[in-house]
Design an enzyme around this catalytic site. Structure first.
Site, PDB file in Angstrom:
ATOM      1  N   ARG A  46       1.169  25.604   8.070  1.00 33.30           N
ATOM      2  CA  ARG A  46       1.771  24.294   7.580  1.00 33.30           C
ATOM      3  C   ARG A  46       1.239  24.341   5.996  1.00 33.30           C
ATOM      4  NH1 ARG A  46      -0.923  20.192   6.733  1.00 33.30           N
ATOM      5  NH2 ARG A  46      -1.931  19.710   8.811  1.00 33.30           N
ATOM      6  N   TYR A  98      26.259  15.084  -2.176  1.00 34.15           N
ATOM      7  CA  TYR A  98      26.610  15.323  -0.753  1.00 34.15           C
ATOM      8  C   TYR A  98      26.082  13.980   0.164  1.00 34.15           C
ATOM      9  CZ  TYR A  98      24.940  17.109   3.929  1.00 34.15           C
ATOM     10  OH  TYR A  98      24.948  17.578   5.147  1.00 34.15           O
ATOM     11  N   ASP A 171      21.028  20.492  -7.463  1.00 36.95           N
ATOM     12  CA  ASP A 171      21.341  21.012  -6.012  1.00 36.95           C
ATOM     13  C   ASP A 171      22.487  21.996  -6.186  1.00 36.95           C
ATOM     14  OD1 ASP A 171      22.285  21.448  -3.243  1.00 36.95           O
ATOM     15  OD2 ASP A 171      22.029  19.335  -2.880  1.00 36.95           O
ATOM     16  N   LYS A 196      23.034  26.958   4.038  1.00 38.76           N
ATOM     17  CA  LYS A 196      24.424  27.407   3.348  1.00 38.76           C
ATOM     18  C   LYS A 196      24.443  28.790   3.054  1.00 38.76           C
ATOM     19  CE  LYS A 196      25.087  23.117   4.222  1.00 38.76           C
ATOM     20  NZ  LYS A 196      25.021  21.963   3.158  1.00 38.76           N
TER      21      LYS A 196
HETATM   22  C1  PLP Z   1      24.444  20.876   3.238  1.00 39.89           C
HETATM   23  C2  PLP Z   1      23.817  20.321   2.083  1.00 39.89           C
HETATM   24  C3  PLP Z   1      22.360  19.616   2.030  1.00 39.89           C
HETATM   25  C4  PLP Z   1      21.755  19.205   3.162  1.00 39.89           C
HETATM   26  O1  PLP Z   1      21.052  20.549   3.521  1.00 39.89           O
HETATM   27  P1  PLP Z   1      20.659  20.434   5.247  1.00 39.89           P
HETATM   28  O2  PLP Z   1      20.398  21.926   5.332  1.00 39.89           O
HETATM   29  O3  PLP Z   1      22.107  20.545   6.137  1.00 39.89           O
HETATM   30  O4  PLP Z   1      19.733  19.722   5.438  1.00 39.89           O
HETATM   31  C5  PLP Z   1      22.222  19.106   0.629  1.00 39.89           C
HETATM   32  N1  PLP Z   1      22.865  19.537  -0.519  1.00 39.89           N
HETATM   33  C6  PLP Z   1      24.227  20.058  -0.289  1.00 39.89           C
HETATM   34  C7  PLP Z   1      24.973  20.314  -1.609  1.00 39.89           C
HETATM   35  C8  PLP Z   1      24.660  20.647   0.718  1.00 39.89           C
HETATM   36  O5  PLP Z   1      25.750  21.124   0.805  1.00 39.89           O
END
Ligand code: PLP
Length: 379
Positions: A46, A98, A171, A196
């Site tokens: 952890r 998002y 982000d 992603k």
């Molecule tokens: C998918 C996404 C998230 C969340 O990520 P997870 O891995 O699904 O928890 C946050 N910000 C953006 C821009 C995303 O496309």
């Protein structure tokens, strides 16, 4: 080193006796200590794990940062980011984030933690300036935003909010570090859903926060260890493996995306296309200044909601899926799917908006798939 070389040529197994060319998966929860007072770099997964460390070092480098912290999902990374805030403090965020981030902010932070959240259109610098009256500690945005692909000027916002001692968090899931490196533009914090583009294979969930500031890094390391959402060794390894082809994937996907846009432009049934490199995009100049490509997500509005649903449900190569950045092309109606967690009165996405995430298939096959559906539903 050139970024293509950096992607594959790095220390895959620091200190390993056998010099493997792929990072070992240190599938262990604990490490034996040298004495009662510790010793040794790792004690408990952890808190730290060698496989995760290699991934974090690689992610920091790709984002031109010094420190990276990985988590079990993008949302876990965003939750750790919000851990920098205390009750009574304010976070200023883009009004088209998002959906999951919106949910975290409004249904957890505001309701359970007493943190105030202000929303603003990040393409409007005057409005951002006005929102600084709330004294935000963190400003959070996505550019291009998803799915409307609105472009915020990272350098201009960084300069503006730094005068008010706020931290700029981007982000960067949509672009990936291959196309955009916000820390170089003045941002303080970069976040990704590694689910992603970074992993790219739709087979693992992960998230990351990257920073340059040592004090911020210490605070994030504390949060990562205290809250316990750090990325597991095997998941770290999967993302490390995916990352090696980041450049190949993104460039191939973008080449495909540009061909599909050319095709969509010929369709009378398509009323509007959203993509950051389109000449008619109001943010195109800013986007070209801060990013080196348009990415792999295309949104478009066909002339009716019925046609939008027909397209989503009848294409075969495009799987009906939320998410983006995978090897296989996918299709979705964001208002019904990824953005469904946003209350109806806050929805800004047109009901008929179709989102395509373009994969690495042959572009002619993808275009044939779309053409078949347009012909089938010719009105
Ligand atoms: C998918 C996404 C998230 C969340 O990520 P997870 O891995 O699904 O928890 C946050 N910000 C953006 C821009 C995303 O496309």
């Amino acid at each position: 080193m050139n970024k293509w070389t950096e992607l594959v040529n790095f220390d895959q197994a620091p200190g390993d006796l056998y010099h493997p060319n792929s990072t070992p998966i240190y599938q262990t929860a604990t490490f034996a200590l040298e004495s009662v007072t510790g010793g040794g770099k790792y004690d408990y997964t952890r808190s730290g794990n060698p496989t995760r460390s290699v991934l974090e070092a690689q992610l920091a480098k790709l984002e031109a940062g010094k420190y990276a912290f990985t988590f079990s999902s993008g949302m876990a990374a965003l939750t750790a980011l919000t851990g920098l805030l205390k009750t009574g403090e304010n976070i200023l965020v883009a009004d088209d984030l998002y959906g999951g981030t919106y949910r975290l902010l409004t249904k957890r932070l505001q309701t359970h933690k007493g943190i105030s959240v202000s929303f603003v259109d990040m393409t409007d610098l005057e409005a951002v300036k006005h929102s600084l009256l709330n004294k935000p500690k963190i400003v959070l945005l996505e550019t291009p935003s998803n799915p409307l692909q609105k472009i915020a000027d990272i350098a201009a916002i960084a300069e503006l909010i730094h005068q008010h001692n706020a931290l700029l968090a981007i982000d960067n899931s949509f672009m990936s570090p291959w196309l955009q490196q916000p820390l170089k533009l003045g941002a303080d914090i970069v976040i990704h859903s590694a689910t992603k583009h970074l992993s790219g294979h739709s087979d693992v969930s992960g998230g990351v926060i990257i920073v340059n500031d040592t004090k911020l890094a210490e605070e994030l390391a504390f949060i990562q260890n205290a809250e316990g959402a750090a990325l597991a060794p095997f998941d770290s390894w999967l993302i490390l493996r995916g990352l090696k082809t980041l450049g190949l994937r993104i460039e191939r996907e973008e080449t495909n995306a540009l061909k599909i846009i050319d095709y969509l432009k010929t369709k009378l049934e398509v009323e509007k296309i959203y993509y950051p490199l389109l000449e008619e995009h109001p943010g195109v100049a800013i986007h070209k200044k801060q990013a080196t490509g348009g990415g792999s997500v295309i949104c478009f509005i066909p002339k009716s909601v019925e046609l939008a649903i027909a397209i989503v449900e009848n294409t075969k190569l495009f799987k009906i899926s939320v998410s983006f950045g995978g090897l296989t092309s996918s299709i979705s109606l964001p208002n019904n799917m990824s953005h469904a967690s946003i209350p109806e009165n806050m929805r800004f996405v047109p009901d008929a908006l179709v989102r395509l995430s373009i994969g690495i298939e042959d572009s002619n096959d993808l275009i044939d798939d779309l053409e078949r559906v347009f012909t089938l539903f010719k009105q």
